[in-house]
Design a protein around this motif. Structure first.
Motif, PDB file in Angstrom:
ATOM      1  N   TRP A  17     -27.357  16.464  26.009  1.00 28.82           N
ATOM      2  CA  TRP A  17     -27.564  15.062  26.555  1.00 28.82           C
ATOM      3  C   TRP A  17     -25.935  15.387  27.701  1.00 28.82           C
ATOM      4  O   TRP A  17     -26.457  14.961  28.459  1.00 28.82           O
ATOM      5  CB  TRP A  17     -26.573  14.319  25.777  1.00 28.82           C
ATOM      6  CG  TRP A  17     -28.010  13.927  24.521  1.00 28.82           C
ATOM      7  CD1 TRP A  17     -28.141  14.414  23.453  1.00 28.82           C
ATOM      8  CD2 TRP A  17     -28.805  12.805  25.200  1.00 28.82           C
ATOM      9  NE1 TRP A  17     -29.068  13.784  22.928  1.00 28.82           N
ATOM     10  CE2 TRP A  17     -29.636  12.146  23.806  1.00 28.82           C
ATOM     11  CE3 TRP A  17     -28.936  11.455  25.893  1.00 28.82           C
ATOM     12  CZ2 TRP A  17     -31.210  11.612  23.808  1.00 28.82           C
ATOM     13  CZ3 TRP A  17     -29.837  11.610  25.917  1.00 28.82           C
ATOM     14  CH2 TRP A  17     -31.514  10.809  25.149  1.00 28.82           C
ATOM     15  N   HIS A  18     -25.124  16.466  27.426  1.00 23.97           N
ATOM     16  CA  HIS A  18     -24.033  16.572  28.033  1.00 23.97           C
ATOM     17  C   HIS A  18     -24.532  17.889  29.239  1.00 23.97           C
ATOM     18  O   HIS A  18     -23.857  17.583  30.583  1.00 23.97           O
ATOM     19  CB  HIS A  18     -22.635  17.398  27.369  1.00 23.97           C
ATOM     20  CG  HIS A  18     -22.392  16.449  27.072  1.00 23.97           C
ATOM     21  ND1 HIS A  18     -21.196  15.321  27.014  1.00 23.97           N
ATOM     22  CD2 HIS A  18     -21.758  16.629  24.883  1.00 23.97           C
ATOM     23  CE1 HIS A  18     -21.282  14.312  25.928  1.00 23.97           C
ATOM     24  NE2 HIS A  18     -21.721  15.089  24.541  1.00 23.97           N
ATOM     25  N   ASP A  19     -25.463  18.496  29.023  1.00 21.68           N
ATOM     26  CA  ASP A  19     -25.691  20.022  30.086  1.00 21.68           C
ATOM     27  C   ASP A  19     -27.028  19.575  30.797  1.00 21.68           C
ATOM     28  O   ASP A  19     -27.686  19.509  32.181  1.00 21.68           O
ATOM     29  CB  ASP A  19     -26.164  21.330  29.179  1.00 21.68           C
ATOM     30  CG  ASP A  19     -25.039  21.283  28.881  1.00 21.68           C
ATOM     31  OD1 ASP A  19     -23.662  21.060  29.044  1.00 21.68           O
ATOM     32  OD2 ASP A  19     -25.503  22.521  27.583  1.00 21.68           O
ATOM     33  N   TYR A  20     -27.661  17.988  29.925  1.00 19.18           N
ATOM     34  CA  TYR A  20     -29.054  17.800  31.153  1.00 19.18           C
ATOM     35  C   TYR A  20     -28.998  16.408  31.292  1.00 19.18           C
ATOM     36  O   TYR A  20     -28.806  15.741  30.271  1.00 19.18           O
ATOM     37  CB  TYR A  20     -30.356  18.558  30.831  1.00 19.18           C
ATOM     38  CG  TYR A  20     -30.160  20.042  30.021  1.00 19.18           C
ATOM     39  CD1 TYR A  20     -30.498  20.766  31.326  1.00 19.18           C
ATOM     40  CD2 TYR A  20     -29.751  20.173  28.553  1.00 19.18           C
ATOM     41  CE1 TYR A  20     -30.613  22.244  30.671  1.00 19.18           C
ATOM     42  CE2 TYR A  20     -30.266  21.923  28.923  1.00 19.18           C
ATOM     43  CZ  TYR A  20     -30.641  22.805  29.801  1.00 19.18           C
ATOM     44  OH  TYR A  20     -30.650  23.727  29.142  1.00 19.18           O
ATOM     45  N   ALA A  21     -29.432  15.763  32.063  1.00 15.61           N
ATOM     46  CA  ALA A  21     -29.670  13.919  32.571  1.00 15.61           C
ATOM     47  C   ALA A  21     -31.324  14.112  32.156  1.00 15.61           C
ATOM     48  O   ALA A  21     -32.919  14.572  33.077  1.00 15.61           O
ATOM     49  CB  ALA A  21     -30.179  14.503  34.496  1.00 15.61           C
ATOM     50  N   ILE A  22     -31.486  13.168  31.415  1.00 17.87           N
ATOM     51  CA  ILE A  22     -32.642  13.225  30.236  1.00 17.87           C
ATOM     52  C   ILE A  22     -33.489  12.420  30.978  1.00 17.87           C
ATOM     53  O   ILE A  22     -32.857  11.311  31.483  1.00 17.87           O
ATOM     54  CB  ILE A  22     -32.488  12.981  28.904  1.00 17.87           C
ATOM     55  CG1 ILE A  22     -31.338  13.642  28.594  1.00 17.87           C
ATOM     56  CG2 ILE A  22     -33.490  13.361  28.689  1.00 17.87           C
ATOM     57  CD1 ILE A  22     -32.234  15.357  27.645  1.00 17.87           C
ATOM     58  N   GLU A  23     -34.573  13.043  31.590  1.00 13.42           N
ATOM     59  CA  GLU A  23     -35.836  11.840  32.382  1.00 13.42           C
ATOM     60  C   GLU A  23     -36.405  11.347  31.598  1.00 13.42           C
ATOM     61  O   GLU A  23     -36.487  10.190  31.695  1.00 13.42           O
ATOM     62  CB  GLU A  23     -35.789  12.180  33.780  1.00 13.42           C
ATOM     63  CG  GLU A  23     -34.823  12.558  34.834  1.00 13.42           C
ATOM     64  CD  GLU A  23     -35.247  13.425  36.803  1.00 13.42           C
ATOM     65  OE1 GLU A  23     -36.585  12.865  36.431  1.00 13.42           O
ATOM     66  OE2 GLU A  23     -34.753  13.497  37.023  1.00 13.42           O
ATOM     67  N   LYS A  24     -37.269  12.059  31.042  1.00 11.13           N
ATOM     68  CA  LYS A  24     -38.540  11.397  30.202  1.00 11.13           C
ATOM     69  C   LYS A  24     -38.557  12.382  29.026  1.00 11.13           C
ATOM     70  O   LYS A  24     -38.189  13.357  28.464  1.00 11.13           O
ATOM     71  CB  LYS A  24     -39.706  12.372  30.949  1.00 11.13           C
ATOM     72  CG  LYS A  24     -40.761  11.008  31.125  1.00 11.13           C
ATOM     73  CD  LYS A  24     -41.492  12.001  31.809  1.00 11.13           C
ATOM     74  CE  LYS A  24     -42.647  11.094  31.964  1.00 11.13           C
ATOM     75  NZ  LYS A  24     -44.219  11.030  32.283  1.00 11.13           N
ATOM     76  N   ARG A  25     -38.961  11.302  27.935  1.00  8.15           N
ATOM     77  CA  ARG A  25     -38.840  11.880  26.309  1.00  8.15           C
ATOM     78  C   ARG A  25     -40.569  12.026  25.589  1.00  8.15           C
ATOM     79  O   ARG A  25     -41.072  10.700  26.079  1.00  8.15           O
ATOM     80  CB  ARG A  25     -37.726  11.372  25.326  1.00  8.15           C
ATOM     81  CG  ARG A  25     -36.686  10.974  26.257  1.00  8.15           C
ATOM     82  CD  ARG A  25     -35.584  10.000  25.337  1.00  8.15           C
ATOM     83  NE  ARG A  25     -35.317  10.076  24.426  1.00  8.15           N
ATOM     84  CZ  ARG A  25     -34.910   9.264  23.338  1.00  8.15           C
ATOM     85  NH1 ARG A  25     -34.041   7.887  24.170  1.00  8.15           N
ATOM     86  NH2 ARG A  25     -33.704   9.498  22.811  1.00  8.15           N
ATOM     87  N   PHE A  26     -40.346  13.001  25.129  1.00  6.74           N
ATOM     88  CA  PHE A  26     -41.764  13.534  24.395  1.00  6.74           C
ATOM     89  C   PHE A  26     -41.712  13.730  22.671  1.00  6.74           C
ATOM     90  O   PHE A  26     -40.609  13.703  22.190  1.00  6.74           O
ATOM     91  CB  PHE A  26     -43.185  14.509  25.215  1.00  6.74           C
ATOM     92  CG  PHE A  26     -43.048  14.032  26.530  1.00  6.74           C
ATOM     93  CD1 PHE A  26     -44.013  13.506  26.981  1.00  6.74           C
ATOM     94  CD2 PHE A  26     -42.205  14.480  27.603  1.00  6.74           C
ATOM     95  CE1 PHE A  26     -44.555  13.474  28.366  1.00  6.74           C
ATOM     96  CE2 PHE A  26     -43.124  14.325  29.235  1.00  6.74           C
ATOM     97  CZ  PHE A  26     -44.224  13.830  28.966  1.00  6.74           C
ATOM     98  N   GLU A  27     -42.706  12.909  22.047  1.00  5.44           N
ATOM     99  CA  GLU A  27     -42.135  13.090  21.332  1.00  5.44           C
ATOM    100  C   GLU A  27     -43.787  14.395  20.576  1.00  5.44           C
ATOM    101  O   GLU A  27     -45.280  14.722  20.695  1.00  5.44           O
ATOM    102  CB  GLU A  27     -42.610  12.273  20.291  1.00  5.44           C
ATOM    103  CG  GLU A  27     -42.993  11.941  18.451  1.00  5.44           C
ATOM    104  CD  GLU A  27     -42.847  10.732  17.683  1.00  5.44           C
ATOM    105  OE1 GLU A  27     -41.854  10.707  17.209  1.00  5.44           O
ATOM    106  OE2 GLU A  27     -44.162  10.086  17.955  1.00  5.44           O
ATOM    107  N   ALA A  28     -43.672  15.083  19.367  1.00  6.24           N
ATOM    108  CA  ALA A  28     -44.270  16.470  19.557  1.00  6.24           C
ATOM    109  C   ALA A  28     -43.543  16.495  17.959  1.00  6.24           C
ATOM    110  O   ALA A  28     -42.957  16.742  17.560  1.00  6.24           O
ATOM    111  CB  ALA A  28     -44.316  17.307  20.377  1.00  6.24           C
TER     112      ALA A  28
END
Length: 122
Positions: A17-28
């Protein structure tokens, strides 16, 4: 439809969460062995240095550490850092492959949790 219980957290990658900008989330879904399920029930997983790679139109989880239990069966030799296959729909895989190849995105695991009897990766 009956109310479902909220997912139970196994491990979380707070550093992502600190190192990347989260744009899209998937559930696998995650393909696991029996000793890994037992270790996850004991909460022995870590996602800190893990990442997802895409090869041959499949997704693979690398670097996820699942510590084997001391009471695991004696006839197996568990590998804590084993590469694990992720189960995604084909359209989700195509979307991820396109984002990684064309736009230079990185696929990072955020959380490992129980959803009913299944282990899921976000």
């Amino acid at each position: 439809m009956a109310n479902q219980a909220p997912p139970r957290q196994i491990a979380q990658n707070r550093k992502a969460w600190h190192d990347y900008a989260i744009e899209k989330r998937f559930e696998a879904g995650v393909v696991l062995e029996g000793w890994e399920i037992k270790a996850l029930r004991a909460g022995r997983a870590q996602l800190k240095e893990s990442y997802v790679t895409l090869r041959d139109r499949e997704a693979w989880l690398l670097g996820c550490h699942i510590s084997p239990l001391a009471s695991a069966s004696t006839h197996i030799h568990p590998d804590a850092y084993r590469t694990r296959k992720l189960l995604l729909h084909q359209r989700e895989l195509s979307s991820l492959i396109g984002a990684v190849q064309r736009q230079g995105y990185t696929v990072v695991p955020l959380a490992l949790y129980w959803k009913g009897p299944w282990v899921k990766l976000e």
